[in-house]
Write an enzyme that holds these catalytic residues in place. Structure first.
Site, short mmCIF file in Angstrom:
data_model
loop_
_atom_site.label_atom_id
_atom_site.label_comp_id
_atom_site.label_asym_id
_atom_site.label_seq_id
_atom_site.Cartn_x
_atom_site.Cartn_y
_atom_site.Cartn_z
N ASP A 108 24.56 -75.95 -29.77
CA ASP A 108 23.09 -75.87 -29.73
C ASP A 108 22.61 -75.25 -28.42
OD1 ASP A 108 20.52 -76.20 -30.59
OD2 ASP A 108 20.42 -78.34 -30.17
N GLY A 167 18.93 -70.40 -28.63
CA GLY A 167 17.56 -69.89 -28.60
C GLY A 167 16.93 -70.09 -27.23
N ARG A 180 15.76 -64.50 -29.58
CA ARG A 180 16.70 -65.59 -29.87
C ARG A 180 18.08 -65.08 -30.30
NH1 ARG A 180 14.92 -70.57 -30.71
NH2 ARG A 180 16.40 -70.89 -32.40
N SER A 215 23.46 -74.38 -40.60
CA SER A 215 23.26 -75.58 -41.42
C SER A 215 22.45 -75.27 -42.67
CB SER A 215 22.54 -76.66 -40.59
OG SER A 215 21.17 -76.34 -40.48
N ASN A 248 19.04 -74.48 -41.66
CA ASN A 248 18.74 -73.28 -40.85
C ASN A 248 18.07 -72.16 -41.65
OD1 ASN A 248 21.64 -73.62 -38.65
ND2 ASN A 248 19.54 -74.29 -38.35
N TRP A 249 18.08 -72.26 -43.00
CA TRP A 249 17.37 -71.25 -43.80
C TRP A 249 15.89 -71.28 -43.52
CZ3 TRP A 249 20.47 -67.87 -46.10
CH2 TRP A 249 21.75 -68.29 -46.50
N SER A 281 22.29 -84.19 -36.56
CA SER A 281 21.76 -83.10 -37.39
C SER A 281 22.58 -82.81 -38.64
CB SER A 281 21.61 -81.83 -36.55
OG SER A 281 20.70 -82.04 -35.51
N GLU A 304 33.99 -90.39 -31.46
CA GLU A 304 33.29 -90.52 -30.18
C GLU A 304 32.30 -89.36 -30.10
OE1 GLU A 304 33.80 -92.85 -27.84
OE2 GLU A 304 35.35 -93.84 -29.03
#
Ligand code: FPP
Length: 243
Positions: free
Chosen positions: A19, A22, A32, A64, A67-68, A195, A206
């Site tokens: 992550d 962007g 981005r 993901s 993400n669309w 997410s 973990e």
């Protein structure tokens, strides 16, 4: 019993939520997609670091099912990046003995991209140095729902007995069926969320949430996290010793 002289085993399977691409780009006044390209370069560095730090399985979250909902141009740019990445990296990944797999629902993906994914899986199928799994159009809930659908179909057609369905049955119907559960899940960029990533598989993983944005994530940071993991006691819900 473990002593200070006997180091605990490091994580065999590490999963990463990459992550912050962007924000990394925006903070540099760039679009981005510039951040996603920088992020893609980091993937090679981390895959190559795996044998040195004893990681056998690396699973990365590339796109993901949610993400669309990004802008059409970002989605198109990411899809084009995935095609270019696979085309450009296939030879090098194979040469390094990396076995590549993809998880996620391929139905919504462009057939040209799916063909590249299939070909890369086939090319690298017998490799054993690192198992790289790329989650593309992947969502944990979606994966479980698709698995349950197939379990129901197989139960209805008599392939399996509905009464015998248990945790191990579902595990065999997931996209990750050939992978061990992740020992460690890393998320970059300071967000402490999972997410929808490997929901079923990470029940006892973990977690490591770090502030570094993905394009700044280096092999050194990766090695430090792996070393730090060696000091953790994993109990899987059990009490291992009386104190
Ligand atoms: C999250 O950052 C990142 C993604 C949605 C894409 C991940 C893709 C890559 C690292 C590039 C390529 C990967 C491969 C396998 C070639 P974000 O856009 O959500 O960042 P932000 O939270 O700062 O906006």
């Amino acid at each position: 019993m473990a002593s200070e002289e006997t180091p605990k085993a490091g994580p065999s399977h590490v999963a990463i939520i990459m992550d912050g691409n962007g924000r990394w780009a925006t903070s540099r006044g760039k679009p981005r997609l510039f951040g996603h390209h920088a992020g893609a370069k980091r993937v090679r560095e981390i895959v190559e670091a795996c044998p040195e730090v004893g990681v056998k399985y690396l699973t990365i979250f590339a796109f993901s099912t949610e993400n669309w909902k990004r802008t059409q141009s970002e989605v198109a740019g990411l899809m084009s990046l995935f095609r270019r990445y696979i085309t450009a990296e296939a030879k090098a990944l194979n040469k390094k003995g990396v076995c590549v797999r993809f998880i996620g629902d391929r139905v919504r993906l462009d057939p040209k991209l799916v063909k590249l994914m299939d070909d890369l899986e086939e090319l690298t199928a017998d490799n054993t140095s690192v198992n790289l799994t790329i989650a593309l159009n992947y969502g944990g809930r979606d994966e479980v729902a698709r698995a349950i659908k197939r379990v129901a179909q197989d139960a209805a057609s008599g392939v399996i007995d509905a009464d015998s369905v248990d945790e191990s049955t579902l595990t065999r119907y997931l996209d990750t069926r050939v992978l061990p559960d992740p020992d460690l899940v890393i998320r970059t960029s300071g967000e402490a969320r999972i997410s929808n990533f490997l929901l079923w598989q990470s029940a006892y993983s973990e977690y490591e949430f770090i502030d570094t944005l993905w394009p700044d994530f280096t092999a050194e940071i990766f090695a430090d996290i792996i070393e730090n993991y060696g000091g953790r006691e994993r109990r899987f819900g059990a009490v291992l010793s009386e104190t």
